[in-house]
Enzyme design. Structure first.
Site, PDB file in Angstrom:
ATOM      1  N   LYS A   1       5.392-107.204  -6.965  1.00 49.73           N
ATOM      2  CA  LYS A   1       4.381-106.613  -7.853  1.00 49.73           C
ATOM      3  C   LYS A   1       4.012-105.217  -7.371  1.00 49.73           C
ATOM      4  O   LYS A   1       3.957-104.272  -8.160  1.00 49.73           O
ATOM      5  CB  LYS A   1       3.129-107.502  -7.845  1.00 49.73           C
ATOM      6  CG  LYS A   1       1.895-106.834  -8.441  1.00 49.73           C
ATOM      7  CD  LYS A   1       0.668-107.735  -8.392  1.00 49.73           C
ATOM      8  CE  LYS A   1      -0.145-107.660  -7.134  1.00 49.73           C
ATOM      9  NZ  LYS A   1      -1.004-106.474  -6.995  1.00 49.73           N
ATOM     10  N   ASN A   2       3.748-105.112  -6.069  1.00 50.82           N
ATOM     11  CA  ASN A   2       3.210-103.844  -5.564  1.00 50.82           C
ATOM     12  C   ASN A   2       4.260-102.755  -5.429  1.00 50.82           C
ATOM     13  O   ASN A   2       3.949-101.630  -5.037  1.00 50.82           O
ATOM     14  CB  ASN A   2       2.448-104.062  -4.249  1.00 50.82           C
ATOM     15  CG  ASN A   2       1.126-104.775  -4.525  1.00 50.82           C
ATOM     16  OD1 ASN A   2       0.698-104.872  -5.676  1.00 50.82           O
ATOM     17  ND2 ASN A   2       0.499-105.277  -3.474  1.00 50.82           N
TER      18      ASN A   2
ATOM     19  N   ARG B   1      -5.625-102.394 -10.328  1.00 50.47           N
ATOM     20  CA  ARG B   1      -5.757-101.342  -9.340  1.00 50.47           C
ATOM     21  C   ARG B   1      -4.611-100.324  -9.444  1.00 50.47           C
ATOM     22  O   ARG B   1      -4.803 -99.122  -9.270  1.00 50.47           O
ATOM     23  CB  ARG B   1      -5.755-101.997  -7.949  1.00 50.47           C
ATOM     24  CG  ARG B   1      -5.746-101.069  -6.778  1.00 50.47           C
ATOM     25  CD  ARG B   1      -7.079-100.403  -6.607  1.00 50.47           C
ATOM     26  NE  ARG B   1      -7.103 -99.516  -5.471  1.00 50.47           N
ATOM     27  CZ  ARG B   1      -8.137 -98.744  -5.175  1.00 50.47           C
ATOM     28  NH1 ARG B   1      -9.228 -98.768  -5.911  1.00 50.47           N
ATOM     29  NH2 ARG B   1      -8.100 -97.948  -4.143  1.00 50.47           N
TER      30      ARG B   1
ATOM     31  N   ASP C   1      -9.097-106.051  -7.716  1.00 50.44           N
ATOM     32  CA  ASP C   1      -9.626-107.281  -7.136  1.00 50.44           C
ATOM     33  C   ASP C   1     -11.074-107.139  -6.706  1.00 50.44           C
ATOM     34  O   ASP C   1     -11.573-106.046  -6.478  1.00 50.44           O
ATOM     35  CB  ASP C   1      -8.770-107.659  -5.933  1.00 50.44           C
ATOM     36  CG  ASP C   1      -7.349-107.881  -6.360  1.00 50.44           C
ATOM     37  OD1 ASP C   1      -7.120-108.843  -7.090  1.00 50.44           O
ATOM     38  OD2 ASP C   1      -6.495-107.076  -5.980  1.00 50.44           O
TER      39      ASP C   1
ATOM     40  N   ASP D   1      -2.758-108.826   2.749  1.00 54.26           N
ATOM     41  CA  ASP D   1      -2.439-109.758   1.666  1.00 54.26           C
ATOM     42  C   ASP D   1      -1.888-111.100   2.178  1.00 54.26           C
ATOM     43  O   ASP D   1      -1.870-112.087   1.447  1.00 54.26           O
ATOM     44  CB  ASP D   1      -1.422-109.131   0.694  1.00 54.26           C
ATOM     45  CG  ASP D   1      -2.034-107.975  -0.084  1.00 54.26           C
ATOM     46  OD1 ASP D   1      -3.268-107.849  -0.103  1.00 54.26           O
ATOM     47  OD2 ASP D   1      -1.268-107.184  -0.674  1.00 54.26           O
TER      48      ASP D   1
END
Ligand code: EPU
Length: 429
Positions: free
Chosen positions: A28-29, A99, A123, A317
């Site tokens: 995802k990031n 974000r 978040d 994370d």
């Protein structure tokens, strides 16, 4: 992929060891940043190894509002067409959802010379300022104006600058990197972040024709190029190390044995070392051309002490997963959070499941208990939600997790993947 409506829950039962093989998709990031970077140049990009997650959909909607259209012709594949008609105004209702929407700032500014963006969401774990993004872009010649709702930035062509960060911020590194691609002259970013997802973005930019060196180190150098030097490319997204860690943690707490494929263990070295200290046995494996790790859980894990740090340290994370594992390990572990002081909200959820955890300041002290007990818990953010699933696998009886729309933001079919290896988990609602 679910749309993740609020009434849905995951129901998990601790039902013994998980066993089998899981394929981990792209990160995802990384993919969200690759998507934002397609704003830089016209034409059609292809991204592969793309996770099927809600945040990709939201980023696609944001890009559509800006002038880049997204299609998903096949699972794991995205086509992004930059139409050349870019509107550098990012609508509030999309920006506030994720974000990573802040990642359109650098590309829009350097391409269009102006941007209007509401402040990014994401978040719920405390203030997440963007002062380093702003001061870096100012050093490159941008001017900013802030209203209650919006940030506005303007520039003529940006110019190169020597920037040194106080802290290796992931988002600030990415925004300055993408902005510097078209800046006049050389930009250096010292003490930059060097997460595998940053390296992925650098490699993507280089494939497009940008001039970036120092990739993977804490000093990036970007020589600005002319606009026509960039071209759209086809690119494979780096595997998701946090999803990978989630399957390792699920194996650990269920006393299971799993092949976790499609991952890059070299991107997770420090975490894997610590999992080894806890007693997990891991070895490289290759099945049908896909490589990864075979992991086998010990009868009971040993406790360890861990501190989160920027890469190559242990990522923040991973922390909810680690605390969940320590909740059922033998002994006492201390976990120190160095990135987000407010990121302990899920501890009270673990306590509901019978975990013995105390927190003071940015430390958590975890006294392992043999087994957790099922209860109703809430997912407060993506990673905390995944930790609740892992905790459910470590619990006697039924754990009902609400707030699963958070998990859907970052996890590609967690329920399906875990069920396929024998976990008793289902989506309800
Ligand atoms: N910070 C500042 N000023 C800035 C930028 C950051 O004070 O200008 C502070 C933040 O407030 C925070 C720390 O620096 O305390 C780290 O922030 P960073 O900029 O490195 O993180 P980010 O880019 O906002 C990304 C990931 C997070 C991950 C962090 C750290 C994305 C979309 N998000 O956030 O991932 O925790 O890096 O590794 O890439 C998640 O995926 O669930 C997630 C939260």
């Amino acid at each position: 992929m679910s749309t993740g409506v609020d009434t849905e829950t995951f129901v998990v039962r601790g039902s013994g060891p998980i066993k089998g093989t899981v394929h981990v998709p792209g990160a995802k990031n990384s993919v969200l940043k690759l998507m934002a970077t397609t704003l830089l140049t016209d034409g059609t990009f292809e991204l592969t190894n793309v996770p099927d997650i809600v945040d990709v959909t939201i980023m696609g909607e944001l890009l559509a509002a800006l002038g880049v259209n997204m299609q998903r012709p096949a699972p794991g594949q995205l086509l992004l067409t930059n139409t050349g008609q870019i509107t550098p105004v990012a609508p509030y209702e999309l920006v506030e959802k994720i974000r990573a929407s802040i990642n359109v700032l650098g590309p829009l500014l350097t391409r269009c010379g102006e941007v209007r963006l509401s402040m990014p969401g994401g978040d719920d774990f405390g203030a997440r300022p963007i002062d380093m993004h702003i001061s870096g872009l100012k050093a490159m010649g941008a001017e900013f104006r802030f209203t209650d709702e919006y940030l506005e930035a303007r520039c003529e062509r940006l110019h190169g600058a020597d920037i040194t960060f106080d802290f290796p911020s992931v988002g600030a590194t990415e925004n300055l990197l993408t902005a510097a691609v078209f800046a006049e002259g050389r930009t250096t970013i010292d003490n930059c972040a060097r997460e595998p997802e940053i390296t992925d973005l650098c490699n993507f930019l280089v494939a497009m024709g940008a001039d970036v060196s120092g990739i993977g180190t804490s000093r990036l150098t970007i020589e600005g190029v002319e606009r026509d030097a960039l071209r759209p490319v086809s690119y494979y997204t780096v595997p998701d190390r946090i999803q990978a860690a989630t399957y390792l943690a699920a194996t650990a707490v269920s006393n299971g044995e799993l092949n976790v494929l499609g991952i890059r263990p070299d991107d997770m070295t420090m975490l894997l070392d610590r999992f080894g200290d806890m007693g997990l046995q891991m070895s490289p494996v290759e099945i049908d051309g896909a490589s990864g790790l075979h992991v086998a859980a010990p009868e009971r894990m040993r406790s360890i002490d861990v501190a989160t740090l920027p890469y190559p340290g242990i990522a923040t994370d991973y922390k909810p997963l680690i605390i969940t594992m320590l909740s059922v390990a033998d002994g006492v572990g201390i976990v120190t959070e160095n990135l987000y002081p407010g990121r302990f909200r899920y501890v009270e959820e673990l306590q509901r499941l019978g975990a013995d955890i105390g927190t003071t300041g940015h430390h958590a002290v975890i006294r392992g208990v043999p087994r957790l007990c099922g209860a109703e818990v809430q997912a407060h953010d993506i990673r905390a939600g995944a930790a609740m699933v892992v905790a459910g696998l470590a619990a006697e009886g039924e754990t009902i997790i609400s707030g699963v729309h958070h998990i859907d933001r970052g996890y590609d079919d967690l329920v399906g993947r875990l069920s396929a290896v024998g976990a008793d988990i289902r989506r309800v609602g």
